[in-house]
Design an enzyme around this catalytic site. Sequence first.
Site, PDB file in Angstrom:
ATOM      1  N   LEU A 184       0.843  -1.199   0.000  1.00  0.00           N
ATOM      2  CA  LEU A 184       0.000   0.000   0.000  1.00  0.00           C
ATOM      3  C   LEU A 184       0.877   1.246   0.000  1.00  0.00           C
ATOM      4  O   LEU A 184       0.421   2.318   0.381  1.00  0.00           O
ATOM      5  CB  LEU A 184      -0.939  -0.005   1.208  1.00  0.00           C
ATOM      6  CG  LEU A 184      -2.095  -1.016   1.153  1.00  0.00           C
ATOM      7  CD1 LEU A 184      -2.939  -0.954   2.421  1.00  0.00           C
ATOM      8  CD2 LEU A 184      -2.988  -0.767  -0.070  1.00  0.00           C
TER       9      LEU A 184
ATOM     10  N   CYS B 252       7.900  -8.270 -13.599  1.00  0.00           N
ATOM     11  CA  CYS B 252       6.719  -9.122 -13.388  1.00  0.00           C
ATOM     12  C   CYS B 252       5.385  -8.398 -13.473  1.00  0.00           C
ATOM     13  O   CYS B 252       4.546  -8.763 -14.290  1.00  0.00           O
ATOM     14  CB  CYS B 252       6.817  -9.815 -12.033  1.00  0.00           C
ATOM     15  SG  CYS B 252       8.028 -11.121 -12.018  1.00  0.00           S
TER      16      CYS B 252
HETATM   17  C1  UDX Z   1       7.229  -8.965  -7.817  1.00  0.00           C
HETATM   18  C2  UDX Z   1       6.489  -9.836  -6.791  1.00  0.00           C
HETATM   19  O1  UDX Z   1       6.577  -9.221  -5.506  1.00  0.00           O
HETATM   20  C3  UDX Z   1       7.053 -11.244  -6.783  1.00  0.00           C
HETATM   21  O2  UDX Z   1       6.322 -12.049  -5.885  1.00  0.00           O
HETATM   22  C4  UDX Z   1       6.935 -11.789  -8.208  1.00  0.00           C
HETATM   23  O3  UDX Z   1       7.368 -13.116  -8.314  1.00  0.00           O
HETATM   24  C5  UDX Z   1       7.711 -10.904  -9.169  1.00  0.00           C
HETATM   25  O4  UDX Z   1       7.185  -9.569  -9.092  1.00  0.00           O
HETATM   26  P1  UDX Z   1       9.507  -7.609  -7.913  1.00  0.00           P
HETATM   27  O5  UDX Z   1       9.076  -7.189  -9.287  1.00  0.00           O
HETATM   28  O6  UDX Z   1      10.893  -8.073  -7.706  1.00  0.00           O
HETATM   29  O7  UDX Z   1       8.568  -8.778  -7.379  1.00  0.00           O
HETATM   30  O8  UDX Z   1       9.315  -6.332  -6.960  1.00  0.00           O
HETATM   31  P2  UDX Z   1       8.314  -5.802  -5.854  1.00  0.00           P
HETATM   32  O9  UDX Z   1       9.079  -5.555  -4.621  1.00  0.00           O
HETATM   33  O10 UDX Z   1       7.112  -6.627  -5.744  1.00  0.00           O
HETATM   34  O11 UDX Z   1       7.953  -4.359  -6.478  1.00  0.00           O
HETATM   35  C6  UDX Z   1       7.400  -4.213  -7.779  1.00  0.00           C
HETATM   36  C7  UDX Z   1       7.153  -2.753  -8.088  1.00  0.00           C
HETATM   37  O12 UDX Z   1       6.081  -2.258  -7.288  1.00  0.00           O
HETATM   38  C8  UDX Z   1       8.335  -1.811  -7.813  1.00  0.00           C
HETATM   39  O13 UDX Z   1       8.411  -0.864  -8.867  1.00  0.00           O
HETATM   40  C9  UDX Z   1       7.981  -1.131  -6.502  1.00  0.00           C
HETATM   41  O14 UDX Z   1       8.554   0.135  -6.379  1.00  0.00           O
HETATM   42  C10 UDX Z   1       6.466  -1.063  -6.617  1.00  0.00           C
HETATM   43  N1  UDX Z   1       5.761  -1.024  -5.311  1.00  0.00           N
HETATM   44  C11 UDX Z   1       5.809  -2.098  -4.478  1.00  0.00           C
HETATM   45  C12 UDX Z   1       5.032   0.107  -4.962  1.00  0.00           C
HETATM   46  O15 UDX Z   1       4.975   1.093  -5.714  1.00  0.00           O
HETATM   47  N2  UDX Z   1       4.376   0.113  -3.764  1.00  0.00           N
HETATM   48  C13 UDX Z   1       4.381  -0.945  -2.913  1.00  0.00           C
HETATM   49  O16 UDX Z   1       3.724  -0.858  -1.851  1.00  0.00           O
HETATM   50  C14 UDX Z   1       5.121  -2.078  -3.273  1.00  0.00           C
END
Ligand code: UDX
Length: 444
Positions: free
Chosen positions: A259, A269
């Site tokens: 959030l 992903c």
């Molecule tokens: C994600 C999933 O978490 C993982 O389970 C899946 O297998 C692959 O995709 P990842 O892409 O490595 O992993 O990163 P993650 O930490 O999930 O963040 C993804 C994106 O969302 C980032 O750009 C991050 O900055 C953004 N994000 C994440 C937000 O903007 N807000 C959040 O609260 C969480």
Amino acid sequence: MKELKISLMGMGYVGLITGMAFAKHDFKVVVTDAISSKVEKLASGIPPFYEKNFEENLKDVIERGLLTGSTDNAAAVHDTDVTFICVGTPSRPDGSIDLSYIEAVAKDIGTALKDKKKYHVVVTKSTIVPMTTEKVILPILEEHSGKKVGEDFGLCMNPEFLREGAAVHDALKPDRIVIGQWDKKSGDALIKIYDDFNCPKLRVSIRTAEMIKYTANSFLATKITFANEMANLCERYNIDVYDVMKGVGLDFRISEQFLRAGAGFGGSCFPKDVHALVSSAKSVGVQTQLLDAVLAVNETQPLRLVELAKQAAGGVLKGKEVALLGLAFKPDTDDIRETRAVPILNALVEQGAKVRGYDPEAMENFKAAVDKPMVYAKSAKEALEGADICIIQTEWNEIKELTAEDFKSLMKTPVVVDGRRTFDDPQGIIDAGVKYLGIGWKNE
Ligand code: UDX
């Protein structure tokens, strides 16, 4: 060493990290790839990508003779009991996934199974939309082996949930293991591999396992987009969205995870998987109004930072010097895939701003992939020197450590536009004399 032997096809992120985790659990593992230079490098313990804590763990299992590399898919099938398909599934321009690598290894595995007497289990780990294992992989395996699934060989789908930057931890200590099985015998072989992994294990059908992966990622992406939409609204009411989400996240049915409002989600992903699910839904005649909106908000969200920068600059960005801090899609990685830094840079350049970018790890990748004009700084502080505005896109520690004093002493005008709620105490920075604007902050 355990009796059962494992092969993984594809020396990418998923294949190598999963292979390393199995080797750590005392299995003899072979990881294959079509590119021989990758295999040669692996022999000397050099991973083809950066991931926290990976190199030392990889070296350890190589030195102990538990993990080897090879270019020979047929030998890998012959010498092992279970084969994981871990090759990439890149996006096509229409959002659907390209299955050519999957089809090529399925053909290799099928051909190798033709003259293998012992029962063998094939497991899909690559992320593929529902029905792909049954409709694409299985027919290739049966055609090229001349054998029958359920009788001569087993088939499973076992999705990965690795987060970049925490992938070694996630592979060694997963929070759940999903086993999609053709039949009980196939699933039993796979469950043996995960015997000493201490977490819930769910046994479902193959297509259910495929759907679990996409549903999990689509839901997390939806949560982020939801937080972003609330953030944009909170700004208008002069409310801090992080305070709101703290209150909301304490509800155990919701949880505070994912959030964090900001510049939107990037990475290998979320954008790819949501697009692929939308495209797959379209192909079976289902409308995805919610997921369409999730993707649309994610395109406009990074531009909110440029709007805030423009507001801070008195309505005109032309000629302004902008420091763009953080080019990776998130901290602790050099990965720039779908990074929100690209739409931000494009909009800044379009509006005539002069951009100086910095990232602790991702500058080489960014340089190679993005051709928009940008000067690259050697440090966050160097990027700030003489700048009119600082935009933060990735919350790296080096950027978190910047102080109000740094902004005041290095910049022409100390204006910070924060896309990731980088600082614990934005009010403290404001009180120290910095103009601070941010996604979901009290900007009015
Ligand atoms: C994600 C999933 O978490 C993982 O389970 C899946 O297998 C692959 O995709 P990842 O892409 O490595 O992993 O990163 P993650 O930490 O999930 O963040 C993804 C994106 O969302 C980032 O750009 C991050 O900055 C953004 N994000 C994440 C937000 O903007 N807000 C959040 O609260 C969480």
